[in-house]
Design a protein around this motif. Structure first.
Motif, PDB file in Angstrom:
ATOM      1  N   VAL A 156      -2.221  -0.985  -3.532  1.00  0.00           N
ATOM      2  CA  VAL A 156      -3.103  -0.101  -3.498  1.00  0.00           C
ATOM      3  C   VAL A 156      -2.567   1.287  -4.234  1.00  0.00           C
ATOM      4  O   VAL A 156      -1.894   2.121  -3.567  1.00  0.00           O
ATOM      5  CB  VAL A 156      -3.465   0.117  -2.281  1.00  0.00           C
ATOM      6  CG1 VAL A 156      -4.598   1.247  -1.944  1.00  0.00           C
ATOM      7  CG2 VAL A 156      -3.861  -1.126  -1.426  1.00  0.00           C
ATOM      8  N   GLU A 168      -5.698   5.399  -3.197  1.00  0.00           N
ATOM      9  CA  GLU A 168      -6.341   5.299  -1.970  1.00  0.00           C
ATOM     10  C   GLU A 168      -6.931   6.737  -1.859  1.00  0.00           C
ATOM     11  O   GLU A 168      -6.118   7.458  -1.477  1.00  0.00           O
ATOM     12  CB  GLU A 168      -5.880   4.724  -0.791  1.00  0.00           C
ATOM     13  CG  GLU A 168      -6.589   4.719   0.527  1.00  0.00           C
ATOM     14  CD  GLU A 168      -5.721   4.175   1.668  1.00  0.00           C
ATOM     15  OE1 GLU A 168      -6.763   4.023   2.829  1.00  0.00           O
ATOM     16  OE2 GLU A 168      -4.752   3.824   1.566  1.00  0.00           O
ATOM     17  N   ALA A 174      -5.361  -2.257  -6.541  1.00  0.00           N
ATOM     18  CA  ALA A 174      -6.477  -2.054  -5.570  1.00  0.00           C
ATOM     19  C   ALA A 174      -6.882  -0.692  -5.568  1.00  0.00           C
ATOM     20  O   ALA A 174      -6.013   0.253  -5.545  1.00  0.00           O
ATOM     21  CB  ALA A 174      -6.251  -2.711  -4.165  1.00  0.00           C
ATOM     22  N   ASN A 202       1.011  -1.359  -0.003  1.00  0.00           N
ATOM     23  CA  ASN A 202       0.064   0.002  -0.049  1.00  0.00           C
ATOM     24  C   ASN A 202       0.851   1.050  -0.046  1.00  0.00           C
ATOM     25  O   ASN A 202       1.205   1.801   0.938  1.00  0.00           O
ATOM     26  CB  ASN A 202      -1.059  -0.055   1.240  1.00  0.00           C
ATOM     27  CG  ASN A 202      -1.934   1.162   1.192  1.00  0.00           C
ATOM     28  OD1 ASN A 202      -1.958   1.647   0.085  1.00  0.00           O
ATOM     29  ND2 ASN A 202      -2.476   1.858   2.234  1.00  0.00           N
TER      30      ASN A 202
END
Length: 316
Positions: free
Chosen positions: A194, A197, A248, A175
Motif C-alpha cells: 500500500v 493511502e 495498492a 502497508n
C-alpha cells in the motif's frame, strides 16, 4: 510529508490483470456477522471482482474470551465472508510500538505469535489466506527493517504449519502507508504494497468520527490535479510504473470536494472517473470509502457502489 504533485500526465490504457478490492475491515461484525452483510452483498453482486479483506479485531487477532476468534461474532462473520469464492481473508499485524513513528520495533516473538494466532482461525472454520502487515517500513532504507520484513515474509510463505493453514500460496501485503524508498520491499515480492493511502476531501471537511482523514496536518489530497494525478505525479515517480501491479491505493474521506484546482465533488460519477484512472494505470488493488475502516454504508462511496464501479472499470 507527501510530495507536491506537479504536472498531470496521461498514461495509455494497459492490459494488466484486473484491479482487486483491498478492504480494511476493522468493523465489529455484530449480529452473527450481520454488520458485514453489505460486504457480502457486494461480493455476491460482483462475482468476477476479487477481494482481499483485512480482519482486525484489536490491532491484531485479539486475545481473551471476547476478542477475535473466541468471539462468536467474529467466527460467524468470518465464515460468511470466507464462503465467497471471490474473497480472501487476511489477518492484521503491525510492526510499530509507537503508532507508526518508528517501524520494525514490535518484538519478533510477538508478531510471530500474532501470525500463528491468525492461523488458528482456520481450525475454527474461518479460512484465513494470509497476513496484512501494517506500519511496515516507509520512506527509508534500513538494513534491520529489510531483514525484519524479509524474515516475516519468509515465515508466512514457507513455514510448514502456516502454509498448511493459509494454503499453498499465502498472501502477504505490506502497508507503509505512503511513498518512499520502497524498492527493497518490492523485491521481497509481496502480493501488494500500500504505497499510497490518503484522503479525497480537503482538511477543513475532514476529521472527527467521520473519516480517517486528519483535520490538521498535511496529506496528499487525492487527485486534486485531476483523475489519475496522484498516481502520475506522486506515486509513480516514487515507486515506479513497473511496480504498479504490486501496488495498492487506498482512499478515504470520499465526501465534499478535493480542492479548488480540479474541484472534483464526491459523486458517483466522479468516483467512476477516479476508479477508472486507477484501473487504467494497472494498479493491483484499491479501495475508496466515504468514511474510514469501521463503516461502509455511507454515501456516495458505499461498499456496494465501490464494488460495482471497480468491477465495471475492470470490464471496460
Amino acid at each position: 510529508m507527501m510530495m507536491k504533485p506537479t504536472l498531470l500526465t496521461t498514461l495509455a490504457a494497459t492490459t494488466a490483470t484486473a484491479t482487486e478490492l483491498l478492504l480494511p475491515l476493522y468493523q465489529y461484525p455484530a449480529d452473527n456477522g450481520g454488520a458485514w452483510q453489505p460486504i457480502e452483498d457486494a461480493l455476491t453482486a460482483n462475482p468476477s471482482l476479487t477481494a482481499k479483506i483485512i480482519i482486525n479485531p484489536n490491532n491484531g487477532p485479539g486475545e481473551g474470551p471476547s476478542q477475535g476468534i473466541n468471539d462468536p461474532q467474529y467466527e460467524a462473520g468470518g465464515k460468511l465472508l470466507a464462503a465467497h469464492a471471490n474473497a480472501q481473508l487476511l489477518g492484521y499485524v503491525h510492526t510499530s510500538t509507537d503508532g507508526g513513528a518508528t517501524r520494525c520495533t514490535v518484538p519478533w516473538a510477538d508478531v510471530e505469535a500474532d501470525i500463528r494466532t491468525w492461523a488458528t482461525w482456520v481450525d475454527a472454520g474461518v479460512a484465513m489466506r494470509g497476513i496484512f502487515i501494517d506500519e511496515a517500513p516507509n520512506n527509508s532504507v534500513n538494513p534491520e527493517c529489510e531483514a525484519y520484513m524479509q524474515n516475516l515474509t519468509t515465515l508466512i510463505r514457507t513455514d510448514a504449519e502456516l502454509v498448511e493453514k493459509f494454503g499453498p500460496q499465502p498472501v502477504v501485503v505490506f502497508n507503509p502507508g505512503g511513498t518512499g524508498q520502497l524498492q527493497p520491499y518490492y523485491e521481497m515480492e509481496p502480493d501488494y504494497i500500500v504505497a499510497l493511502e490518503t484522503c479525497f476531501t480537503v482538511p477543513e471537511h475532514a476529521g472527527g468520527d467521520y473519516d480517517q482523514c486528519p483535520a490538521t496536518g498535511v496529506y496528499e489530497i487525492y487527485d486534486h490535479d485531476g483523475p489519475g494525478s496522484s498516481i502520475d505525479n506522486v506515486l509513480f515517480p516514487s515507486v515506479g510504473e513497473a511496480n504498479a501491479a504490486r501496488t495498492a491505493v487506498l482512499v478515504h474521506g470520499f465526501h465534499h470536494f478535493n480542492g479548488p484546482t480540479a474541484n472534483l465533488t464526491a459523486t458517483e460519477a466522479v468516483l467512476e472517473e477516479l476508479v477508472g484512472a486507477v484501473v487504467q494505470r494497472g494498479i493491483g488493488a484499491t479501495f475508496f470509502n466515504t468514511r474510514g475502516y469501521h463503516a461502509f454504508e455511507d454515501e456516495p462511496a458505499t461498499i456496494g457502489v465501490v464494488a460495482d464501479v471497480l468491477n465495471a472499470a475492470n470490464a471496460a
